[in-house]
Design a protein around this motif. Structure first.
Motif, short mmCIF file in Angstrom:
data_model
loop_
_atom_site.label_atom_id
_atom_site.label_comp_id
_atom_site.label_asym_id
_atom_site.label_seq_id
_atom_site.Cartn_x
_atom_site.Cartn_y
_atom_site.Cartn_z
N GLY A 196 -2.22 -12.44 -9.75
CA GLY A 196 -2.53 -12.36 -11.18
C GLY A 196 -2.23 -10.99 -11.74
O GLY A 196 -1.59 -10.15 -11.10
N GLY A 197 -2.71 -10.77 -12.96
CA GLY A 197 -2.50 -9.50 -13.63
C GLY A 197 -3.15 -8.35 -12.88
O GLY A 197 -2.60 -7.24 -12.81
N ARG A 198 -4.34 -8.61 -12.34
CA ARG A 198 -5.02 -7.58 -11.55
C ARG A 198 -4.16 -7.15 -10.37
O ARG A 198 -3.98 -5.96 -10.11
CB ARG A 198 -6.34 -8.17 -11.04
CG ARG A 198 -7.01 -7.35 -9.93
CD ARG A 198 -8.28 -8.05 -9.46
NE ARG A 198 -8.06 -9.45 -9.17
CZ ARG A 198 -8.95 -10.42 -9.34
NH1 ARG A 198 -10.16 -10.16 -9.78
NH2 ARG A 198 -8.65 -11.67 -9.06
N GLU A 199 -3.58 -8.14 -9.69
CA GLU A 199 -2.76 -7.80 -8.51
C GLU A 199 -1.46 -7.12 -8.92
O GLU A 199 -0.95 -6.29 -8.17
CB GLU A 199 -2.51 -9.05 -7.67
CG GLU A 199 -3.74 -9.54 -6.93
CD GLU A 199 -4.74 -10.29 -7.79
OE1 GLU A 199 -4.31 -10.80 -8.87
OE2 GLU A 199 -5.93 -10.36 -7.44
N HIS A 200 -0.93 -7.45 -10.12
CA HIS A 200 0.26 -6.72 -10.56
C HIS A 200 -0.10 -5.25 -10.76
O HIS A 200 0.64 -4.35 -10.34
CB HIS A 200 0.86 -7.33 -11.83
CG HIS A 200 2.21 -6.75 -12.16
ND1 HIS A 200 2.89 -7.05 -13.30
CD2 HIS A 200 2.99 -5.86 -11.49
CE1 HIS A 200 4.05 -6.39 -13.32
NE2 HIS A 200 4.13 -5.65 -12.23
N ALA A 201 -1.25 -5.00 -11.40
CA ALA A 201 -1.66 -3.61 -11.62
C ALA A 201 -1.87 -2.90 -10.28
O ALA A 201 -1.46 -1.74 -10.11
CB ALA A 201 -2.94 -3.57 -12.46
N LEU A 202 -2.49 -3.58 -9.32
CA LEU A 202 -2.69 -2.97 -7.99
C LEU A 202 -1.35 -2.66 -7.33
O LEU A 202 -1.15 -1.57 -6.79
CB LEU A 202 -3.54 -3.89 -7.10
CG LEU A 202 -5.01 -4.06 -7.50
CD1 LEU A 202 -5.67 -5.19 -6.72
CD2 LEU A 202 -5.78 -2.74 -7.29
N CYS A 203 -0.42 -3.61 -7.38
CA CYS A 203 0.90 -3.39 -6.76
C CYS A 203 1.65 -2.26 -7.45
O CYS A 203 2.30 -1.43 -6.80
CB CYS A 203 1.73 -4.67 -6.81
SG CYS A 203 1.20 -5.91 -5.61
N TRP A 204 1.56 -2.22 -8.77
CA TRP A 204 2.24 -1.19 -9.56
C TRP A 204 1.74 0.19 -9.14
O TRP A 204 2.52 1.12 -8.95
CB TRP A 204 1.94 -1.49 -11.03
CG TRP A 204 2.46 -0.53 -12.04
CD1 TRP A 204 3.72 -0.50 -12.58
CD2 TRP A 204 1.71 0.52 -12.68
NE1 TRP A 204 3.79 0.51 -13.52
CE2 TRP A 204 2.57 1.14 -13.60
CE3 TRP A 204 0.39 0.98 -12.58
CZ2 TRP A 204 2.17 2.21 -14.40
CZ3 TRP A 204 0.00 2.04 -13.37
CH2 TRP A 204 0.88 2.65 -14.27
N ALA A 205 0.44 0.32 -8.96
CA ALA A 205 -0.13 1.62 -8.56
C ALA A 205 0.19 1.93 -7.10
O ALA A 205 0.56 3.06 -6.77
CB ALA A 205 -1.64 1.62 -8.79
N ILE A 206 0.07 0.94 -6.23
CA ILE A 206 0.28 1.19 -4.80
C ILE A 206 1.76 1.49 -4.53
O ILE A 206 2.09 2.35 -3.70
CB ILE A 206 -0.23 -0.01 -3.96
CG1 ILE A 206 -1.76 -0.09 -4.07
CG2 ILE A 206 0.21 0.11 -2.51
CD1 ILE A 206 -2.36 -1.37 -3.52
N ALA A 207 2.66 0.81 -5.25
CA ALA A 207 4.10 1.04 -5.05
C ALA A 207 4.47 2.49 -5.33
O ALA A 207 5.44 3.01 -4.78
CB ALA A 207 4.91 0.10 -5.94
N ALA A 208 3.69 3.15 -6.18
CA ALA A 208 4.00 4.54 -6.55
C ALA A 208 3.48 5.53 -5.51
O ALA A 208 3.74 6.73 -5.62
CB ALA A 208 3.38 4.85 -7.92
N SER A 209 2.75 5.05 -4.52
CA SER A 209 2.17 5.97 -3.53
C SER A 209 3.23 6.41 -2.53
O SER A 209 3.94 5.59 -1.96
CB SER A 209 1.03 5.29 -2.78
OG SER A 209 0.61 6.14 -1.72
N PRO A 210 3.31 7.73 -2.28
CA PRO A 210 4.26 8.22 -1.26
C PRO A 210 3.90 7.74 0.15
O PRO A 210 4.73 7.86 1.06
CB PRO A 210 4.15 9.74 -1.37
CG PRO A 210 2.91 10.03 -2.14
CD PRO A 210 2.59 8.82 -2.95
N LEU A 211 2.72 7.18 0.32
CA LEU A 211 2.33 6.70 1.64
C LEU A 211 2.98 5.37 2.00
O LEU A 211 2.94 4.93 3.15
CB LEU A 211 0.81 6.49 1.71
CG LEU A 211 -0.08 7.72 1.52
CD1 LEU A 211 -1.55 7.31 1.44
CD2 LEU A 211 0.15 8.68 2.67
#
Ligand code: AMP
Ligand code: GLY
Length: 422
Positions: free
Chosen positions: A9-24
């Protein structure tokens, strides 16, 4: 790290968007994801309720860390099953997820530990429920104990309506097993807000507060939905109120869960009623709100992933998060007819033009990719999110972005944020 986000859902898109930006992050997957998530993560065709499928995928792909978005797999015990397989996950165990999975459990916990909440009774016996209702002054709030996809609460304006609601649940099978027990409680007046904290079993780190709009229509009219929009911060949760929420509600809950042998890890979402600066707990959820998550995450300046890992590892006491000063506001675009029957399949244009506006992020919910075209595939379909210095600015920006979306089959509320702006 190889990371898997569960949900689509939208929540998971926001989570993926933020996590994808992590250098880890070395690789990011999402099960099942959606057309928008596909830009940030590899979508895998495994449903969020398919615990065996998720476990198998995580093993096969040597996933290091799983972030569980929705409540159902948490309540069903996904986190412990992953732990048994040696895979770390963000979110509570089934025992701790009872804070959302059983309203009666939460009410009893509040009663034992002096956490402010509406006076209540819990019932499985229809005659006892009826007798309790006869003694109350309306409005009377009747709630199914278990998960009911946000539909399990009736605010009855008369005793007869309360009796009907209780009967529908206890003997009519209205919410199936979720309604075999009910909570009947006092109606609380005030202003609602959602408060989020990251918890590691012992330490609670406040995130931010938000307010959402649950009704489908402008002016808070029409049927209840999963949420038609949200904004953060919530003006009603000023610094004093936030400290009261932490001191009287969140920290006592975290301590109680630990003392009772079910330490809570994950994100604790307190649904609050605030009356004259005094917060009471309406309910807990054990996951991020949707669409509140979308408005929270664009305000976060720090890397989200280490914070989620610290929650799972029990080291949040060494953690601090930085936030942008800007406010954020999310407008949900839904399929016409939602939350009732609606048609899917319509092509949605203008998403790139919309997200090209500086400060705007378009999060997808029920969308699917059809050879490059984005089609509507659910009730709530897009979460147009804008960041700006004030909520009023964010509202203007978000609706400018909404107006660039070309989707005849969709609708949205035009008044998201109005209460915070007036
Ligand atoms: P819940 O699922 O418990 O959050 O309930 C859904 C909605 O019902 C809440 O967002 C409130 O608007 C309303 N609600 C629930 N409990 C109460 C209460 N005791 N008094 C007033 N409103 C309530
Ligand atoms: N927006 C309400 C929820 O996520 O439960």
């Amino acid at each position: 790290m190889r990371v898997l986000v569960v949900g689509g859902g939208g929540r998971e898109h926001a989570l993926c968007w933020a996590i994808a930006a992590s250098p880890l992050v070395e690789a990011l997957y999402c099960a099942p994801g959606n057309a928008g998530i596909a830009a940030d993560a590899v979508c895998v065709p495994v449903g969020a309720g398919d615990l065996d499928g998720i476990l198998g995928f995580a093993r096969d792909e040597r996933i290091d860390f799983v972030v569980v978005g929705p409540e159902a797999p948490l309540v069903a015990g996904l986190v412990a099953r992953l732990a048994d397989a040696g895979i770390k996950a963000f979110g509570p165990t089934a025992a701790a997820a009872r804070l959302e999975g059983s309203k009666a459990f939460t009410k009893d916990l509040c009663a034992r530990h002096g956490i402010p909440t509406a006076a209540y009774g819990r019932f499985t016996d229809p005659a006892a429920a009826s007798a309790f209702i006869e003694d109350r002054v309306p409005p009377i709030v009747v709630k199914a104990d278990g998960l009911a996809a946000g539909k399990g609460v009736t605010i009855a304006e008369t005793r007869d309506a309360a009796l009907d609601a209780a009967r529908d649940m206890l003997t009519g099978g209205r919410f199936g097993a979720a309604g075999e027990e009910i909570v009947i409680e006092e109606f609380l007046a005030g202003e609602e807000a959602s408060f989020f904290a990251l918890v590691d079993g012992e330490t609670a780190l406040p995130l931010a507060a938000a307010q959402d709009h649950k009704r489908a229509g402008d002016g808070d009219t029409g049927p209840n939905t999963g949420g038609m929009g949200a904004y953060s911060p919530a003006p009603v949760v000023n610094e004093d109120v936030a400290e009261r929420v932490m001191a009287r509600i969140v920290r006592p809950t975290v301590a109680a869960m630990k003392a009772e042998g079910a330490p809570f890890r994950g994100v604790l979402y307190a649904g609050l009623m605030i009356d004259d600066g005094e917060p009471s707990l309406l309910e807990y959820n054990v996951r991020f709100g949707d669409p509140e998550c979308q408005a929270l995450i664009v305000r976060l300046a720090s890397d989200l992933l280490p914070a989620l890992i610290a929650s799972a590892d029990g080291v949040l006491d060494m953690f601090d998060l930085r936030w942008h000063d800007d406010a954020a506001l999310t407008v949900v675009m839904a399929s016409k007819g939602y939350p009732g029957a609606y048609e899917t399949g319509g092509v949605i244009g203008g998403i790139d033009a919309s997200s090209a506006i500086d400060g705007v992020t378009v999060f997808h919910a029920g969308t699917e990719d059809d050879g490059g075209a984005v089609r509507a595939a659910g009730g709530r379909v897009l979460g147009i999110t804008a960041c700006a210095p004030t909520i009023a600015d964010a509202q203007r920006l978000a609706y400018r972005a909404v107006d660039r979306i070309d989707w005849p089959g969709g609708f949205c509320r035009r008044d998201i944020g109005a209460r915070a702006i007036d």
